[in-house]
Design an enzyme around this catalytic site. Sequence first.
Site, PDB file in Angstrom:
ATOM      1  N   ASN A   1       0.863  -1.184   0.000  1.00  0.00           N
ATOM      2  CA  ASN A   1       0.000   0.000   0.000  1.00  0.00           C
ATOM      3  C   ASN A   1       0.895   1.228   0.000  1.00  0.00           C
ATOM      4  O   ASN A   1       1.486   1.568   1.020  1.00  0.00           O
ATOM      5  CB  ASN A   1      -0.910  -0.046   1.240  1.00  0.00           C
ATOM      6  CG  ASN A   1      -1.741   1.211   1.397  1.00  0.00           C
ATOM      7  OD1 ASN A   1      -1.797   2.044   0.498  1.00  0.00           O
ATOM      8  ND2 ASN A   1      -2.393   1.355   2.545  1.00  0.00           N
TER       9      ASN A   1
ATOM     10  N   LYS B   1       0.120   4.268  -0.277  1.00  0.00           N
ATOM     11  CA  LYS B   1      -0.536   5.437   0.341  1.00  0.00           C
ATOM     12  C   LYS B   1      -0.336   6.681  -0.539  1.00  0.00           C
ATOM     13  O   LYS B   1      -0.264   6.563  -1.754  1.00  0.00           O
ATOM     14  CB  LYS B   1      -0.029   5.626   1.773  1.00  0.00           C
ATOM     15  CG  LYS B   1      -0.180   4.330   2.595  1.00  0.00           C
ATOM     16  CD  LYS B   1       0.038   4.512   4.065  1.00  0.00           C
ATOM     17  CE  LYS B   1      -0.137   3.171   4.778  1.00  0.00           C
ATOM     18  NZ  LYS B   1       0.015   3.255   6.209  1.00  0.00           N
TER      19      LYS B   1
ATOM     20  N   HIS C   1      -9.474   1.071   5.499  1.00  0.00           N
ATOM     21  CA  HIS C   1      -8.145   1.316   6.069  1.00  0.00           C
ATOM     22  C   HIS C   1      -8.284   2.290   7.244  1.00  0.00           C
ATOM     23  O   HIS C   1      -9.084   3.237   7.182  1.00  0.00           O
ATOM     24  CB  HIS C   1      -7.203   1.889   5.005  1.00  0.00           C
ATOM     25  CG  HIS C   1      -5.782   1.859   5.462  1.00  0.00           C
ATOM     26  ND1 HIS C   1      -5.277   2.791   6.332  1.00  0.00           N
ATOM     27  CD2 HIS C   1      -4.787   0.985   5.224  1.00  0.00           C
ATOM     28  CE1 HIS C   1      -4.009   2.490   6.593  1.00  0.00           C
ATOM     29  NE2 HIS C   1      -3.685   1.400   5.932  1.00  0.00           N
TER      30      HIS C   1
ATOM     31  N   GLU D   1      -6.612   4.708   8.196  1.00  0.00           N
ATOM     32  CA  GLU D   1      -6.423   6.134   7.886  1.00  0.00           C
ATOM     33  C   GLU D   1      -7.705   6.740   7.324  1.00  0.00           C
ATOM     34  O   GLU D   1      -7.990   7.916   7.534  1.00  0.00           O
ATOM     35  CB  GLU D   1      -5.231   6.294   6.921  1.00  0.00           C
ATOM     36  CG  GLU D   1      -3.916   6.067   7.663  1.00  0.00           C
ATOM     37  CD  GLU D   1      -2.813   5.414   6.853  1.00  0.00           C
ATOM     38  OE1 GLU D   1      -2.869   5.417   5.620  1.00  0.00           O
ATOM     39  OE2 GLU D   1      -1.883   4.864   7.494  1.00  0.00           O
TER      40      GLU D   1
ATOM     41  N   GLU E   1      -5.035  -4.847  10.741  1.00  0.00           N
ATOM     42  CA  GLU E   1      -4.002  -3.835  10.927  1.00  0.00           C
ATOM     43  C   GLU E   1      -4.257  -3.097  12.237  1.00  0.00           C
ATOM     44  O   GLU E   1      -5.074  -2.154  12.274  1.00  0.00           O
ATOM     45  CB  GLU E   1      -4.024  -2.830   9.770  1.00  0.00           C
ATOM     46  CG  GLU E   1      -3.737  -3.438   8.413  1.00  0.00           C
ATOM     47  CD  GLU E   1      -3.212  -2.404   7.420  1.00  0.00           C
ATOM     48  OE1 GLU E   1      -2.131  -2.633   6.870  1.00  0.00           O
ATOM     49  OE2 GLU E   1      -3.849  -1.360   7.237  1.00  0.00           O
TER      50      GLU E   1
ATOM     51  N   GLY F   1       2.856   2.385  10.857  1.00  0.00           N
ATOM     52  CA  GLY F   1       3.800   3.487  10.692  1.00  0.00           C
ATOM     53  C   GLY F   1       4.518   3.880  11.964  1.00  0.00           C
ATOM     54  O   GLY F   1       5.129   4.939  12.034  1.00  0.00           O
TER      55      GLY F   1
ATOM     56  N   SER G   1       3.803  -2.018  10.277  1.00  0.00           N
ATOM     57  CA  SER G   1       5.257  -2.049  10.425  1.00  0.00           C
ATOM     58  C   SER G   1       5.885  -3.375   9.999  1.00  0.00           C
ATOM     59  O   SER G   1       6.834  -3.856  10.633  1.00  0.00           O
ATOM     60  CB  SER G   1       5.653  -1.689  11.865  1.00  0.00           C
ATOM     61  OG  SER G   1       5.253  -0.362  12.170  1.00  0.00           O
TER      62      SER G   1
HETATM   63  P1  13P Z   1       3.210   0.506   7.673  1.00  0.00           P
HETATM   64  O1  13P Z   1       3.716  -0.804   7.068  1.00  0.00           O
HETATM   65  O2  13P Z   1       3.929   1.698   7.168  1.00  0.00           O
HETATM   66  O3  13P Z   1       3.133   0.396   9.151  1.00  0.00           O
HETATM   67  O4  13P Z   1       1.695   0.678   7.143  1.00  0.00           O
HETATM   68  C1  13P Z   1       0.827  -0.393   7.226  1.00  0.00           C
HETATM   69  C2  13P Z   1      -0.396  -0.077   6.475  1.00  0.00           C
HETATM   70  O5  13P Z   1      -1.157   0.796   6.865  1.00  0.00           O
HETATM   71  C3  13P Z   1      -0.659  -0.823   5.233  1.00  0.00           C
HETATM   72  O6  13P Z   1      -1.948  -0.611   4.759  1.00  0.00           O
END
Ligand code: 13P
Length: 264
Positions: free
Chosen positions: A9, A11, A95, A97, A169, A175, A215
Amino acid sequence: MRKFLIAGNWKMNLTGAESARLARELAAQLPSGCPAETAVIPALVHLQAVRREIADTPIKLGAQNVCWEKKGAFTGEVSAAMLKEIGVAFVLVGHSERRHIIGETDPLLNKKTRAVIDEGLTVILCVGERLEERQGNQTMAVIGRQINASLAGVAPQAVAKEQVVIAYEPVWAIGTGLTATPRQAQEVHAFIRARLGELYGPEAAETIRIQYGGSVKKANAGELLTQPDIDGLLVGGASLAADEFIGIVQAARTAGTDRAVAIG
Ligand code: 13P
């Protein structure tokens, strides 16, 4: 046996040129005969550029967002049919976010999930608890609620056609450099599979892939994938570097072989 799904992803990162370059590098470096399925999920505006680079490879294309409606006066939105037309196979829904920064709610996510499935695409439905929810022993309640709400009205046929992938997740692991331990992740994955069993029957639940995200990097991918209910990884930051993402795919290849041997 469930095939691992390793998805990156990206982003809201990378320019069009950078996206195309990364896709080209991945296409060149993907191990041949890799039993894991792989997908990249660039920004919507770069889907076409990335598709050109991965056209003749096993790498599949995913989208980060979709509209819940089929067409019409929804300025700024993109429909599932539009995504399908340009070669998208997977669509992220739910997601964290989008839940927590954009404010998307479970009823909306349910509509998006159904829009993706109605178009014949596969949804990657993301669920996960926040830190205070884990600390308050609310993890399973939150995940259970998200699963039930998002999958309401999704027919067993969609599951049978492998149009549903779940991504666990934990929000506190995204992150942050904090990864759920393989044991913590497996515990939630087993809970999710049991819940899917209540909704679709235990046999169907055994066919649904459940990814872990938060992560993930090549150094921890292998041990996560040795867990019996972890069927792939949804990778954020580490998917932006070709060598890290390919390292994760290679870890999946090794873990997949180990799992096949263990199951016999
Ligand atoms: P990170 O791998 O940067 O922690 O992000 C995970 C994520 O949100 C994948 O959709």
